[in-house]
Design a protein around this motif. Sequence first.
Motif, PDB file in Angstrom:
ATOM      1  N   ALA A 101      -1.334   7.293  -4.199  1.00  0.00           N
ATOM      2  CA  ALA A 101      -2.632   7.253  -4.882  1.00  0.00           C
ATOM      3  C   ALA A 101      -2.709   6.067  -5.834  1.00  0.00           C
ATOM      4  N   ARG A 102      -1.620   5.835  -6.579  1.00  0.00           N
ATOM      5  CA  ARG A 102      -1.593   4.713  -7.520  1.00  0.00           C
ATOM      6  C   ARG A 102      -1.690   3.379  -6.773  1.00  0.00           C
ATOM      7  N   ASN A 103      -0.939   3.254  -5.675  1.00  0.00           N
ATOM      8  CA  ASN A 103      -0.985   2.025  -4.880  1.00  0.00           C
ATOM      9  C   ASN A 103      -2.382   1.763  -4.330  1.00  0.00           C
ATOM     10  N   PHE A 104      -3.008   2.822  -3.879  1.00  0.00           N
ATOM     11  CA  PHE A 104      -4.337   2.692  -3.288  1.00  0.00           C
ATOM     12  C   PHE A 104      -5.354   2.248  -4.335  1.00  0.00           C
ATOM     13  N   LEU A 105      -5.258   2.836  -5.528  1.00  0.00           N
ATOM     14  CA  LEU A 105      -6.172   2.464  -6.604  1.00  0.00           C
ATOM     15  C   LEU A 105      -5.992   0.984  -6.963  1.00  0.00           C
ATOM     16  N   ARG A 106      -4.752   0.551  -7.050  1.00  0.00           N
ATOM     17  CA  ARG A 106      -4.488  -0.854  -7.363  1.00  0.00           C
ATOM     18  C   ARG A 106      -4.997  -1.761  -6.241  1.00  0.00           C
ATOM     19  N   ALA A 107      -4.776  -1.338  -5.002  1.00  0.00           N
ATOM     20  CA  ALA A 107      -5.192  -2.150  -3.858  1.00  0.00           C
ATOM     21  C   ALA A 107      -6.703  -2.303  -3.796  1.00  0.00           C
ATOM     22  N   VAL A 108      -7.423  -1.217  -4.038  1.00  0.00           N
ATOM     23  CA  VAL A 108      -8.882  -1.277  -4.005  1.00  0.00           C
ATOM     24  C   VAL A 108      -9.396  -2.159  -5.137  1.00  0.00           C
ATOM     25  N   SER A 109      -8.762  -2.041  -6.307  1.00  0.00           N
ATOM     26  CA  SER A 109      -9.159  -2.877  -7.436  1.00  0.00           C
ATOM     27  C   SER A 109      -8.964  -4.357  -7.118  1.00  0.00           C
ATOM     28  N   LEU A 160       0.816  -1.208   0.000  1.00  0.00           N
ATOM     29  CA  LEU A 160       0.000   0.000   0.000  1.00  0.00           C
ATOM     30  C   LEU A 160       0.856   1.267   0.000  1.00  0.00           C
ATOM     31  N   LEU A 161       2.084   1.170   0.516  1.00  0.00           N
ATOM     32  CA  LEU A 161       2.944   2.354   0.649  1.00  0.00           C
ATOM     33  C   LEU A 161       4.281   2.183  -0.075  1.00  0.00           C
ATOM     34  N   GLN A 162       4.421   1.127  -0.816  1.00  0.00           N
ATOM     35  CA  GLN A 162       5.681   0.862  -1.507  1.00  0.00           C
ATOM     36  C   GLN A 162       5.987   1.965  -2.525  1.00  0.00           C
ATOM     37  N   GLY A 163       7.199   2.517  -2.438  1.00  0.00           N
ATOM     38  CA  GLY A 163       7.620   3.567  -3.368  1.00  0.00           C
ATOM     39  C   GLY A 163       7.369   4.972  -2.882  1.00  0.00           C
ATOM     40  N   VAL A 164       6.599   5.122  -1.809  1.00  0.00           N
ATOM     41  CA  VAL A 164       6.363   6.460  -1.246  1.00  0.00           C
ATOM     42  C   VAL A 164       7.665   6.940  -0.600  1.00  0.00           C
ATOM     43  N   ASN A 165       8.003   8.226  -0.816  1.00  0.00           N
ATOM     44  CA  ASN A 165       9.310   8.702  -0.333  1.00  0.00           C
ATOM     45  C   ASN A 165       9.349   8.780   1.193  1.00  0.00           C
ATOM     46  N   GLN A 166      10.562   8.811   1.722  1.00  0.00           N
ATOM     47  CA  GLN A 166      10.782   8.766   3.171  1.00  0.00           C
ATOM     48  C   GLN A 166      10.122   9.936   3.881  1.00  0.00           C
ATOM     49  N   ALA A 167      10.155  11.100   3.263  1.00  0.00           N
ATOM     50  CA  ALA A 167       9.581  12.291   3.909  1.00  0.00           C
ATOM     51  C   ALA A 167       8.085  12.104   4.146  1.00  0.00           C
ATOM     52  N   ASP A 168       7.392  11.563   3.132  1.00  0.00           N
ATOM     53  CA  ASP A 168       5.944  11.349   3.276  1.00  0.00           C
ATOM     54  C   ASP A 168       5.637  10.234   4.269  1.00  0.00           C
ATOM     55  N   LEU A 169       6.506   9.219   4.314  1.00  0.00           N
ATOM     56  CA  LEU A 169       6.304   8.148   5.287  1.00  0.00           C
ATOM     57  C   LEU A 169       6.490   8.657   6.713  1.00  0.00           C
ATOM     58  N   LYS A 170       7.510   9.509   6.909  1.00  0.00           N
ATOM     59  CA  LYS A 170       7.719  10.090   8.236  1.00  0.00           C
ATOM     60  C   LYS A 170       6.546  10.978   8.620  1.00  0.00           C
ATOM     61  N   TRP A 171       6.051  11.726   7.653  1.00  0.00           N
ATOM     62  CA  TRP A 171       4.878  12.582   7.918  1.00  0.00           C
ATOM     63  C   TRP A 171       3.688  11.714   8.321  1.00  0.00           C
ATOM     64  N   LEU A 172       3.489  10.595   7.611  1.00  0.00           N
ATOM     65  CA  LEU A 172       2.366   9.716   7.912  1.00  0.00           C
ATOM     66  C   LEU A 172       2.481   9.156   9.328  1.00  0.00           C
ATOM     67  N   LEU A 173       3.665   8.671   9.690  1.00  0.00           N
ATOM     68  CA  LEU A 173       3.848   8.116  11.030  1.00  0.00           C
ATOM     69  C   LEU A 173       3.584   9.162  12.106  1.00  0.00           C
ATOM     70  N   HIS A 174       3.953  10.387  11.815  1.00  0.00           N
ATOM     71  CA  HIS A 174       3.772  11.464  12.793  1.00  0.00           C
ATOM     72  C   HIS A 174       2.294  11.739  13.043  1.00  0.00           C
ATOM     73  N   HIS A 175       1.440  11.437  12.057  1.00  0.00           N
ATOM     74  CA  HIS A 175       0.013  11.765  12.166  1.00  0.00           C
ATOM     75  C   HIS A 175      -0.867  10.535  12.406  1.00  0.00           C
ATOM     76  N   CYS A 176      -0.257   9.370  12.672  1.00  0.00           N
ATOM     77  CA  CYS A 176      -1.031   8.139  12.882  1.00  0.00           C
ATOM     78  C   CYS A 176      -0.864   7.610  14.301  1.00  0.00           C
ATOM     79  N   ASP A 177      -1.754   6.706  14.633  1.00  0.00           N
ATOM     80  CA  ASP A 177      -1.657   6.015  15.913  1.00  0.00           C
ATOM     81  C   ASP A 177      -1.262   4.558  15.663  1.00  0.00           C
ATOM     82  N   VAL A 178      -0.422   4.041  16.545  1.00  0.00           N
ATOM     83  CA  VAL A 178      -0.081   2.623  16.528  1.00  0.00           C
ATOM     84  C   VAL A 178      -0.796   1.985  17.716  1.00  0.00           C
TER      85      VAL A 178
END
Length: 320
Positions: A123-131, A15-33
């Motif tokens: 966005a591309r990963n998500f579209l493929r995943a939903v499909s 779902l997140l493969q290929g997303v750059n490190q900056a966006d992944l760090k941003w995502l972790l900062h705004h999510c709950d584990v």
Amino acid sequence: MDCRVFTDELAKLSLLQGVNQADLKWLLHHCDVIHMEKDQVLLSPDEDNNTIYILMDGRLTVQFDRQRGGMLTYVDKGGWVGEMSVIDNMRPSATVMTDTKVRLLAIHASIWWELIERSHIAARNFLRAVSLRLRQDNKLITEGMQKQLIFSEKAQTDSLTGLRNRYWLEEKLPEILGAQDAGLAPCSVVMMDIDHFKDFNDRHGHLAGDSVLQNVSTVIRDNLRENDAAVRYGGEEIILVLPETNTDNADLIAQRLGRLIRENKVETYDGGVLPAVTVSIGVYTITNGDTSERVLSRVDAALYIAKNAGRDRVMVWEAS
């Protein structure tokens, strides 16, 4: 269980493969584990959901129509749930439970959509995943419908003879009566009974009796039309449903089947040959306004007349 999630773990997820490190760090900062124990409900059709859950460790179960024991599937490490609720803003269509202890990354819908805006790869990963998910769900539904059809077919089939059983007839006969009332071509019902079957069983044994029932059923099945139906109504009684068949034609069909059964050799399980059997047959053609009870009563009455007249014959019910 370590509840932390790191960017290198996220980068391995489809779902997140290929997303750059900056966006992944941003995502972790705004999510709950979060972590949950076994047998806890994560998503339910009875509760709103606005979160995508990515499974970092453990396994989840997904069950459609849980109260009725509907289809069950699993989500393993790296999978996700809740995305359809995020897309259509509706409650989940299935119950999702923890099958083991789990560690989950919980991404709120607003955060997920912002990530989609930030990253075309996400966005591309998500579209493929939903499909892929839709394809998998369609496959599960199709397989479930096929299994349900098989179970339904087995539930309406007599195991010894392979003919339909009386439960099928009880379900189908009202449909036939409705079609008759709508002015469609006449439908006839035939009831036959193997003559002196109890005495045959007493002399030759129940295994021989089973051979006779199977043999008679095969003769009937092999000599009916595609739209006709044969039903083991009970014991040695067999009912035939003959669509688009008037009384005269039903009489001819019954006479022919009686002759074929009379002339047919019956073999035992060990290869021996049993005495030939005969059948008594009653015929009734459905008329407008008939009920299931009246149809069965009249065709049974015609059969009773055939037995009283000496058996091994066909009698057509006639109004007095």
